[in-house]
Write a protein that holds these residues in place. Structure first.
Motif, PDB file in Angstrom:
ATOM      1  N   ILE A  65      12.863  -3.230   3.445  1.00 45.51           N
ATOM      2  CA  ILE A  65      11.702  -2.357   3.304  1.00 45.51           C
ATOM      3  C   ILE A  65      10.770  -2.585   4.494  1.00 45.51           C
ATOM      4  CG2 ILE A  65       9.702  -1.723   1.907  1.00 45.51           C
ATOM      5  CD1 ILE A  65      11.255  -2.561  -0.562  1.00 45.51           C
ATOM      6  N   TYR A  66      10.669  -1.541   5.308  1.00 45.23           N
ATOM      7  CA  TYR A  66       9.827  -1.566   6.503  1.00 45.23           C
ATOM      8  C   TYR A  66       8.748  -0.501   6.370  1.00 45.23           C
ATOM      9  CZ  TYR A  66      13.701  -4.111   8.696  1.00 45.23           C
ATOM     10  OH  TYR A  66      14.677  -5.025   8.994  1.00 45.23           O
ATOM     11  N   PHE A  67       7.561  -0.814   6.893  1.00 46.15           N
ATOM     12  CA  PHE A  67       6.474   0.156   6.942  1.00 46.15           C
ATOM     13  C   PHE A  67       5.951   0.238   8.363  1.00 46.15           C
ATOM     14  CE2 PHE A  67       6.251  -1.188   2.506  1.00 46.15           C
ATOM     15  CZ  PHE A  67       6.175   0.029   1.858  1.00 46.15           C
ATOM     16  N   HIS A  68       5.523   1.413   8.737  1.00 49.50           N
ATOM     17  CA  HIS A  68       4.851   1.600  10.023  1.00 49.50           C
ATOM     18  C   HIS A  68       3.569   0.769   9.987  1.00 49.50           C
ATOM     19  CE1 HIS A  68       2.961   3.566  13.418  1.00 49.50           C
ATOM     20  NE2 HIS A  68       4.144   4.111  13.694  1.00 49.50           N
ATOM     21  N   SER A  69       3.236   0.112  11.066  1.00 48.22           N
ATOM     22  CA  SER A  69       2.049  -0.760  11.082  1.00 48.22           C
ATOM     23  C   SER A  69       0.760   0.011  10.813  1.00 48.22           C
ATOM     24  CB  SER A  69       1.958  -1.520  12.413  1.00 48.22           C
ATOM     25  OG  SER A  69       1.878  -0.613  13.489  1.00 48.22           O
ATOM     26  N   LYS A  70       0.714   1.286  11.205  1.00 44.08           N
ATOM     27  CA  LYS A  70      -0.476   2.089  10.912  1.00 44.08           C
ATOM     28  C   LYS A  70      -0.609   2.337   9.414  1.00 44.08           C
ATOM     29  CE  LYS A  70      -0.668   4.375  15.392  1.00 44.08           C
ATOM     30  NZ  LYS A  70      -0.452   5.619  16.127  1.00 44.08           N
ATOM     31  N   ARG A  71       0.515   2.456   8.714  1.00 49.73           N
ATOM     32  CA  ARG A  71       0.488   2.635   7.260  1.00 49.73           C
ATOM     33  C   ARG A  71       0.077   1.334   6.562  1.00 49.73           C
ATOM     34  NH1 ARG A  71      -0.049   7.938   6.166  1.00 49.73           N
ATOM     35  NH2 ARG A  71       1.618   9.131   7.122  1.00 49.73           N
ATOM     36  N   ILE A  72       0.486   0.204   7.106  1.00 44.51           N
ATOM     37  CA  ILE A  72       0.060  -1.096   6.553  1.00 44.51           C
ATOM     38  C   ILE A  72      -1.455  -1.209   6.667  1.00 44.51           C
ATOM     39  CG2 ILE A  72       0.080  -3.601   6.954  1.00 44.51           C
ATOM     40  CD1 ILE A  72       2.615  -2.803   5.601  1.00 44.51           C
ATOM     41  N   GLU A  73      -1.992  -0.832   7.807  1.00 48.70           N
ATOM     42  CA  GLU A  73      -3.437  -0.893   8.008  1.00 48.70           C
ATOM     43  C   GLU A  73      -4.157   0.075   7.067  1.00 48.70           C
ATOM     44  OE1 GLU A  73      -7.122  -2.068   9.274  1.00 48.70           O
ATOM     45  OE2 GLU A  73      -5.187  -3.054   9.499  1.00 48.70           O
ATOM     46  N   GLU A  74      -3.593   1.260   6.899  1.00 47.90           N
ATOM     47  CA  GLU A  74      -4.172   2.243   5.985  1.00 47.90           C
ATOM     48  C   GLU A  74      -4.190   1.696   4.550  1.00 47.90           C
ATOM     49  OE1 GLU A  74      -2.778   6.596   4.286  1.00 47.90           O
ATOM     50  OE2 GLU A  74      -2.232   6.077   6.341  1.00 47.90           O
ATOM     51  N   ALA A  75      -3.086   1.099   4.127  1.00 41.41           N
ATOM     52  CA  ALA A  75      -3.002   0.521   2.776  1.00 41.41           C
ATOM     53  C   ALA A  75      -4.003  -0.626   2.627  1.00 41.41           C
ATOM     54  CB  ALA A  75      -1.589   0.035   2.490  1.00 41.41           C
ATOM     55  N   ARG A  76      -4.116  -1.452   3.674  1.00 36.70           N
ATOM     56  CA  ARG A  76      -5.067  -2.570   3.642  1.00 36.70           C
ATOM     57  C   ARG A  76      -6.490  -2.071   3.475  1.00 36.70           C
ATOM     58  NH1 ARG A  76      -8.708  -5.219   6.077  1.00 36.70           N
ATOM     59  NH2 ARG A  76      -8.776  -3.906   7.897  1.00 36.70           N
ATOM     60  N   GLU A  77      -6.858  -1.046   4.240  1.00 37.49           N
ATOM     61  CA  GLU A  77      -8.216  -0.501   4.149  1.00 37.49           C
ATOM     62  C   GLU A  77      -8.498   0.071   2.767  1.00 37.49           C
ATOM     63  OE1 GLU A  77      -8.578   2.276   7.388  1.00 37.49           O
ATOM     64  OE2 GLU A  77      -8.527   0.674   8.897  1.00 37.49           O
ATOM     65  N   LYS A  78      -7.543   0.806   2.213  1.00 31.20           N
ATOM     66  CA  LYS A  78      -7.717   1.380   0.876  1.00 31.20           C
ATOM     67  C   LYS A  78      -7.835   0.280  -0.180  1.00 31.20           C
ATOM     68  CE  LYS A  78      -5.390   5.756   1.674  1.00 31.20           C
ATOM     69  NZ  LYS A  78      -4.474   6.741   1.135  1.00 31.20           N
ATOM     70  N   LEU A  79      -7.012  -0.749  -0.044  1.00 25.64           N
ATOM     71  CA  LEU A  79      -7.019  -1.852  -0.998  1.00 25.64           C
ATOM     72  C   LEU A  79      -8.335  -2.616  -0.956  1.00 25.64           C
ATOM     73  CD1 LEU A  79      -5.484  -3.569  -3.067  1.00 25.64           C
ATOM     74  CD2 LEU A  79      -4.464  -4.820  -1.143  1.00 25.64           C
ATOM     75  N   VAL A  80      -8.803  -2.946   0.228  1.00 26.63           N
ATOM     76  CA  VAL A  80     -10.064  -3.677   0.368  1.00 26.63           C
ATOM     77  C   VAL A  80     -11.226  -2.845  -0.172  1.00 26.63           C
ATOM     78  CG1 VAL A  80     -11.725  -4.602   2.048  1.00 26.63           C
ATOM     79  CG2 VAL A  80      -9.293  -5.163   2.250  1.00 26.63           C
ATOM     80  N   SER A  81     -11.258  -1.584   0.167  1.00 26.65           N
ATOM     81  CA  SER A  81     -12.320  -0.711  -0.321  1.00 26.65           C
ATOM     82  C   SER A  81     -12.311  -0.654  -1.845  1.00 26.65           C
ATOM     83  CB  SER A  81     -12.143   0.694   0.270  1.00 26.65           C
ATOM     84  OG  SER A  81     -13.107   1.574  -0.242  1.00 26.65           O
ATOM     85  N   TYR A  82     -11.130  -0.490  -2.422  1.00 27.12           N
ATOM     86  CA  TYR A  82     -11.000  -0.426  -3.878  1.00 27.12           C
ATOM     87  C   TYR A  82     -11.460  -1.740  -4.514  1.00 27.12           C
ATOM     88  CZ  TYR A  82      -9.027   0.337  -8.500  1.00 27.12           C
ATOM     89  OH  TYR A  82      -8.872   0.485  -9.861  1.00 27.12           O
ATOM     90  N   LEU A  83     -11.003  -2.854  -3.962  1.00 28.69           N
ATOM     91  CA  LEU A  83     -11.338  -4.164  -4.546  1.00 28.69           C
ATOM     92  C   LEU A  83     -12.811  -4.519  -4.366  1.00 28.69           C
ATOM     93  CD1 LEU A  83      -8.126  -6.188  -3.698  1.00 28.69           C
ATOM     94  CD2 LEU A  83      -8.906  -5.431  -5.952  1.00 28.69           C
TER      95      LEU A  83
END
Length: 129
Positions: A65-83
């Motif tokens: 399972i690989y993700f584009h690094s820009k998608r990892i950053e997008e997921a990180r930002e959404k997760l931090v904002s949510y938390l």
């Protein structure tokens, strides 16, 4: 200044893998599926992904399972904002946050964020570390 020059065919394939992973967002293809979609052999896909891993263009969160690094950053930002607003998140809530990512991909992403120290698991939820 050291750089690795890719053979033209591998550079083209790397560009195709880059585009595919970005477009697939949070439901990405396996190496076999990428090979089929891009009409390439799995070994060449693996070689392109290895180059991309070293260049930090992709992140491997699980064996295949690989993700584009820009998608990892997008997921990180959404997760931090949510938390920051909600303090904790379940896998199901994280799936919804990523607009329909399946559990197959959402859980490894959360485990990745645990492993890099962004979050920690507390029972069935994740909290910011």
């Amino acid at each position: 200044d050291h750089s690795i020059d890719l053979a033209p065919a591998l550079k083209t394939l790397r560009d195709e893998v880059d585009k595919l992973l970005y477009e697939e967002g949070f439901n990405t293809s396996s190496i076999t599926e990428m090979a089929s979609k891009l009409k390439a052999d799995p070994e060449s896909i693996h070689e392109a992904l290895s180059y991309m891993l070293n260049a930090k263009e992709v992140v491997r969160v699980e064996e295949d399972i690989y993700f584009h690094s820009k998608r990892i950053e997008e997921a990180r930002e959404k997760l931090v904002s949510y938390l920051n607003k909600n303090e904790k998140i379940t896998v199901s809530q994280f799936k919804d946050l990523l607009h329909g990512a399946s559990r197959k991909y959402a859980l490894p992403l959360l485990i990745h964020f645990d492993s890099v120290g962004l979050t920690e698991r507390d029972g069935d939820v994740r909290i910011l570390r």
